[in-house]
Design a protein around this motif. Structure first.
Motif, short mmCIF file in Angstrom:
data_model
loop_
_atom_site.label_atom_id
_atom_site.label_comp_id
_atom_site.label_asym_id
_atom_site.label_seq_id
_atom_site.Cartn_x
_atom_site.Cartn_y
_atom_site.Cartn_z
N UNK A 204 0.78 -1.23 0.00
CA UNK A 204 0.00 0.00 0.00
C UNK A 204 0.81 1.28 0.00
N UNK A 209 4.54 9.82 1.73
CA UNK A 209 3.68 9.75 2.91
C UNK A 209 3.64 8.34 3.48
N UNK A 213 5.07 7.17 7.08
CA UNK A 213 4.18 6.43 7.99
C UNK A 213 4.84 5.12 8.41
N UNK A 216 7.35 5.64 11.04
CA UNK A 216 6.76 5.87 12.37
C UNK A 216 6.24 4.58 12.98
N UNK A 328 -2.79 6.17 -6.04
CA UNK A 328 -1.91 7.32 -5.80
C UNK A 328 -0.93 7.54 -6.96
N UNK B 178 -5.85 2.44 5.77
CA UNK B 178 -5.60 3.89 5.70
C UNK B 178 -4.25 4.21 5.06
N UNK B 179 -3.35 3.22 4.96
CA UNK B 179 -2.02 3.46 4.36
C UNK B 179 -2.14 4.11 2.98
N UNK B 180 -3.04 3.61 2.16
CA UNK B 180 -3.24 4.24 0.85
C UNK B 180 -4.53 5.06 0.80
N UNK B 183 -4.11 9.02 2.18
CA UNK B 183 -3.50 9.97 1.23
C UNK B 183 -4.27 10.10 -0.07
N UNK B 184 -4.88 9.01 -0.55
CA UNK B 184 -5.65 9.16 -1.80
C UNK B 184 -6.87 10.05 -1.59
N UNK B 212 1.10 8.48 14.95
CA UNK B 212 2.16 9.21 14.23
C UNK B 212 2.13 8.85 12.75
N UNK B 213 1.87 7.58 12.44
CA UNK B 213 1.78 7.16 11.04
C UNK B 213 0.60 7.85 10.36
N UNK B 215 -0.74 10.65 11.10
CA UNK B 215 -0.36 12.06 10.90
C UNK B 215 0.48 12.21 9.63
N UNK B 216 1.43 11.32 9.43
CA UNK B 216 2.29 11.41 8.24
C UNK B 216 1.49 11.15 6.96
N UNK B 217 0.43 10.37 7.08
CA UNK B 217 -0.41 10.09 5.91
C UNK B 217 -1.30 11.27 5.55
#
Lengths: 356, 356
Positions: A204, A209, A213, A216, A328, B178-180, B183-184, B212-213, B215-217
């Motif tokens: 993924x 980003x 992630x 982290x 993405x 949520x990993x992809x 951000x998408x 934290x992850x 947030x970075x996403x």
């Protein structure tokens, strides 16, 4: 640098310092020499894919040697090929692999092991490769906490690649994403005395980003497959590449399924694996009740249509393995440029992270 | 602070500044007043759950009012209840909701809308609630990029809660993590002029690493459900709570399924939803071919066994909805302590992120 990052930098001195490691996944039939060469030249670590049939491996290694003779990658240690090789264990021959390793003048920096018939096969491959090529580091891909702990205990791998459910192509049919899998693996490893093994995250991740992630979550780098499909270096049809660039909403335009294996006649994957690909007519026709024989016939027909055989949004029939991060990906760019852009963005995000 | 964080802080002035927002998900039958009160008192934003049956809502609001009269939460704006309410739209009555909103003296800080029969229902709820209670902010939960864009366009929500596939309880049967997804969604919103809507991430987040992850996403905070199950404030049986603490390897000890709805006779969820729960005998018996009637009978029998009805590693029969992050949860601690620990860890990681 963290101790994990320092360890990677000692083992692969050409990689970009002070940034998460970017590796390109060994994608069967796709990760031909040009792709990993571009990745390693940009400060990452690229993998060619022996897959389940290593017959073309000697030729590919020759091609890489030739390229490096003309344009060496600075800081590569003597005797080392700054490239890795990925094996799908259930279909690979260990004797043939060892024979290739013996005869190649430069030893691969890493060998990536995935999908054994049983986990114990990994220990045999690991010890045999280490004996044949002490310079070569062992990367092992896992997808559950239990598998990760067992592999750590039995193989003491140099790197663990933790693959989550978002990944494209083959992986575990049942798993979580790296959001919870990576930290749970990190905790279990640390509690059992394996906290020194660097973890890479896969599944993924398409851009800076995702890399920030993953960092982290406890990873020291990532492996990307899908993102590298949208590079000129990946050996895929334009139809497949166009589908990767066109697909949006990766969680619904892709799914995990075995239908693409079945229509292509790919047999041999242990039952716990399936593959994530872009949903097209092959998938939806099966969901609609079409029999396998008819679906196979239509698939063969589509193969004759060349690039027209692929599509998105339910169109096309041909297999386009891709992860949820496909949405993405907006354009084709050089694999080296991908590595540099992703690293730059990840570092910028990580540095900005403190400015809450 | 980022502009998104600033916006949240303006709307909910009691939340901890300079840290990602922690909200507790409105879990049907579980998120009773004590849980959201503890979360908001610790600088987060807690939600009670009207679910599909708001009959107990007036009593719950009274209880919250009473608690706040004795121990107010500092910085709460006049007229505002520093607590949100979550509604499962397919089973909720808008007129009854509006009547409750009219009669309650303090207006809820937020109302969280989820799972409508059709997306257009969200617009009606949003405009009606805004008219009835201008102080109340509208949070809408989505799980795909398409749904997120449509909701942004039709409802202009104050917050979007982006739920990934790792989440426990009900969510989309097909989605990415949520990993992809995060951000998408962020990209699609920004490209369509909705970049000012703050995003919260949900699904698989159990600790500071996940926060934290997220947030970075691109998220400005998170919503956690599963983590708050392991608090004394959650209204669940000890058997359920013990299962949450005991479960490991969250990607394989849980799965998405509709079997728990079916054995419990929970009807009404639109077809696109299922629920993630800890795998037990109910799940494995169905996988083994047991008919629904027999499974229901055994389920009812298990209900009579109290806490003994729950279990992990294939034992027990009772429903223990939980996300893949369940494997990261090792002990029961107060909900306020959870908020403080998770925020502290997330901030530490984000600050350390720059030291690559």
């Amino acid at each position: 640098m963290t101790s994990h990052a320092q360890k990677l930098h000692n083992d692969y001195p050409w990689i970009t310092p002070n940034t998460p490691l970017i590796s390109s996944a060994p994608m069967r039939l796709i990760s031909v020499p040009s792709l990993p060469l571009a990745v390693s030249r940009a400060g990452g670590l690229g993998f060619i894919a022996a897959g389940t049939d290593a017959s073309s491996l000697p030729t590919e290694l020759d091609d890489i040697n030739t390229s490096l003779l003309h344009h060496p990658i600075p800081l590569t240690p003597p005797g080392l090929l700054p490239i890795g090789i990925g094996f799908i264990l259930w279909g690979s021959s260990l004797p043939s692999t060892l024979s290739t390793l013996h005869s190649t003048p430069l030893k691969p920096a890493a060998i990536w092991l995935f999908a054994p018939h049983q986990t114990t096969d990994l220990a045999l491959w690991t010890s045999s490769i280490r004996a044949a090529s002490p310079l070569t580091k062992i990367w092992i891909q896992t997808g559950t906490v239990a598998e990760t702990l067992q592999v750590a205990l039995e193989c003491a791998p140099d790197v663990l690649v933790i693959q989550g459910s978002d990944a494209g192509g083959h992986g575990l049919a049942n798993s979580s994403s790296i959001i919870s899998l990576l930290p749970e693996c990190a905790d279990a490893l640390a509690e059992n005395g394996f906290g020194d093994i660097p973890l890479l995250a896969a599944g993924g991740i398409s851009d800076g980003r995702g890399v920030a992630a993953a960092w982290q979550l406890g990873a020291v780098g990532v492996s990307m497959g899908t993102r590298f499909l949208a590079t000129p270096e990946a050996k895929i049809s334009n139809g497949y590449r166009d589908a990767v660039v066109a697909a949006r909403d990766g969680g619904v335009s892709t799914a995990r399924t075995t239908v693409y294996d079945r229509v292509r006649g790919t047999a041999g994957w242990p039952e716990r694996y399936d593959g994530r690909g872009v949903l097209n007519e092959t998938y939806w026709d099966e969901r609609g009740g079409m029999g396998e024989e008819e679906n196979q016939r239509l698939y063969k027909e589509a193969m004759g249509r060349g690039d027209e055989g692929w599509g998105v949004e339910g169109k096309g029939r041909m297999t386009a393995y891709a992860g949820t991060g496909v949405g993405l990906i907006r354009k084709v760019m050089g694999a080296g440029e991908v590595v540099r852009e992703v690293q730059r963005d990840a570092v910028r995000l990580l540095e900005r992270g403190s400015k809450l």
